[in-house]
Design a protein around this motif. Structure first.
Motif, PDB file in Angstrom:
ATOM      1  N   THR A 140     -30.041  77.050  33.209  1.00 58.83           N
ATOM      2  CA  THR A 140     -29.433  76.763  34.503  1.00 58.83           C
ATOM      3  C   THR A 140     -29.000  78.117  35.056  1.00 58.83           C
ATOM      4  O   THR A 140     -29.120  79.129  34.358  1.00 58.83           O
ATOM      5  CB  THR A 140     -28.209  75.814  34.398  1.00 58.83           C
ATOM      6  OG1 THR A 140     -27.067  76.564  33.992  1.00 58.83           O
ATOM      7  CG2 THR A 140     -28.456  74.664  33.430  1.00 58.83           C
TER       8      THR A 140
ATOM      9  N   THR B 100     -26.099  79.130  35.409  1.00 57.49           N
ATOM     10  CA  THR B 100     -24.902  79.637  34.720  1.00 57.49           C
ATOM     11  C   THR B 100     -25.240  80.085  33.307  1.00 57.49           C
ATOM     12  O   THR B 100     -25.178  81.277  32.998  1.00 57.49           O
ATOM     13  CB  THR B 100     -23.809  78.550  34.670  1.00 57.49           C
ATOM     14  OG1 THR B 100     -24.324  77.388  34.014  1.00 57.49           O
ATOM     15  CG2 THR B 100     -23.324  78.186  36.063  1.00 57.49           C
TER      16      THR B 100
ATOM     17  N   ILE C 166     -21.212  67.381  30.384  1.00 58.28           N
ATOM     18  CA  ILE C 166     -21.642  67.345  31.780  1.00 58.28           C
ATOM     19  C   ILE C 166     -23.017  66.683  31.857  1.00 58.28           C
ATOM     20  O   ILE C 166     -23.908  67.014  31.077  1.00 58.28           O
ATOM     21  CB  ILE C 166     -21.722  68.782  32.343  1.00 58.28           C
ATOM     22  CG1 ILE C 166     -20.349  69.459  32.291  1.00 58.28           C
ATOM     23  CG2 ILE C 166     -22.280  68.764  33.761  1.00 58.28           C
ATOM     24  CD1 ILE C 166     -20.375  70.951  32.596  1.00 58.28           C
TER      25      ILE C 166
ATOM     26  N   THR D 155     -18.935  71.637  38.695  1.00 60.92           N
ATOM     27  CA  THR D 155     -18.971  70.351  38.004  1.00 60.92           C
ATOM     28  C   THR D 155     -17.817  69.503  38.511  1.00 60.92           C
ATOM     29  O   THR D 155     -16.676  69.962  38.552  1.00 60.92           O
ATOM     30  CB  THR D 155     -18.854  70.559  36.484  1.00 60.92           C
ATOM     31  OG1 THR D 155     -20.000  71.291  36.038  1.00 60.92           O
ATOM     32  CG2 THR D 155     -18.778  69.234  35.742  1.00 60.92           C
TER      33      THR D 155
ATOM     34  N   SER E 112     -20.011  76.768  34.784  1.00 54.60           N
ATOM     35  CA  SER E 112     -19.605  76.183  36.061  1.00 54.60           C
ATOM     36  C   SER E 112     -18.097  75.949  36.100  1.00 54.60           C
ATOM     37  O   SER E 112     -17.443  75.774  35.065  1.00 54.60           O
ATOM     38  CB  SER E 112     -20.333  74.857  36.270  1.00 54.60           C
ATOM     39  OG  SER E 112     -19.976  73.925  35.271  1.00 54.60           O
TER      40      SER E 112
END
Ligand code: TXA
Ligand code: MG
Length: 318
Positions: free
Chosen positions: A30, A32, A62, A94, A179
């Motif tokens: 991702t 991040t 998540i 998130t 996040s």
């Protein structure tokens, strides 16, 4: 177990999505950090994530979505959530929201809570994977418990290489920090984890945001509570050989003794027991019963996390 496949061609996305739909674990990039993904709607796949990470307890994960429009299928979005979703998704935000009654995300991914954490990542490989998988993908950072979050496929291979089906290589992560996690499940917006979107930026959009530490100090309902999860109203008795009169028994292995039995796993499988744990605790918590008995669960591997959760549910409450 076959060696972990390192997938790095565009066609590999379809293969990774197929593995995920089959309940296998796939690490993916991702913007991040790399995530350790499993089908969020499959409790066994979610249990396998905890097993692969070697986490000593179940903390909520998540669930990643391909598009913001899907969030309403799983959670209740108020005006604040809709506004932030529109403005910051896809991206490193998130949102912790109340689960919809018919939420298809496994209760284990919520660690038994009434809330669910959702995020729409911006990385093109994550986007393509999520679209191809066609379902929410639960993913903590793809490191073993207690280690730093990985930002390259090589980091993931070092950490988890022998424990997952595949690693999708999308190069180095752009952001490199996790996040920002914002809890909008209550009236007040609470920052659960600072991350790559600044709290000031979020506060400009929706007004005051409380740091989690502030409510922890002010009320007994703080993040300690957020972390303590669902506790049944009935007393819980652990390591029970058999149900006493009036008790319902949560059974592990095929030798359960009791009038009312809920199986965690009839075959004594820890992954299955983990997948069933939170639903079983809720189901057993029936008015008119004297208590919930729980058969002994071996303390190895996922069993340690199951026992941690059970011990906290059994602890005296004030
Ligand atoms: O950037 C990220 O967020 C990465 C990538 C892979 O998306 N993921 C990540 O996941 O860092 P993880 O599991 O390492 O951290 C998730 C955080 C934890 O602090 C967890 O407690 C919190 O989110 N969280 C998840 N669901 C929650 C819930 N229902 N209530 C409260 N906190 C929740
Ligand atoms: Mg992490």
């Amino acid at each position: 177990m076959p060696a972990t496949a390192l997938l790095d061609r565009p066609d590999d996305i379809a293969e990774a999505a197929r593995l995920l739909r089959q309940g296998e674990l796939v690490a993916f990039p991702t913007e991040t950090v790399y995530g350790l993904g499993g089908d969020a709607t499959n409790g066994r796949a979610v249990a396998a994530i905890f097993a692969a990470k070697g986490r000593p307890r179940f903390n909520p994960l998540i669930s990643h979505l391909a598009a913001a429009g899907a969030a309403g299928d799983f959670a209740e979005l108020d005006t604040r959530a809709r506004y932030l979703a529109e403005r910051f998704w896809p991206g490193p935000l998130t949102l912790v929201l109340r689960r919809r009654r018919d939420c298809a995300i496994a209760l284990l991914a919520s660690a038994g809570l009434d809330t669910v954490a959702l995020r729409v990542p911006a990385h093109p490989v994550a986007q393509a994977l999520l679209a191809a998988a066609g379902r929410p993908i639960a993913a903590p950072s793809a490191n073993r418990s207690g280690r730093v979050s990985p930002t390259t496929a090589a980091h993931v291979r070092d950490e988890l290489g022998d424990r997952i089906a595949a690693i999708l290589d999308g190069g180095a992560c752009r952001v490199g920090i996790e996040s920002t996690v914002l809890d909008l499940s209550g009236e007040r917006a609470v920052l659960l984890r600072p991350g790559s979107i600044a709290i000031e930026t979020l506060a400009e959009a929706i007004g005051p945001i409380i740091p989690a530490s502030a409510i922890d100090a002010a009320t007994p309902q703080g993040p300690g509570m957020l972390a303590s999860h669902y506790a049944p109203a009935l007393p819980l008795r652990l390591d029970a050989a058999a149900a006493l009169p009036g008790e319902i028994i949560l059974a592990f292995g095929d030798a359960a003794i009791g009038k009312e039995i809920i199986w965690l796993s009839r075959s004594g499988n820890l992954e299955e027991a983990a997948a069933n744990l939170f639903a079983a605790l809720r189901d057993a918590d029936r008015p008119g019963l004297a208590g919930i008995a729980v058969m002994p669960i071996p303390d190895a591997g996922l069993g340690a996390a199951i026992n941690d959760r059970l011990r906290r549910a059994a602890a005296p409450r004030g």
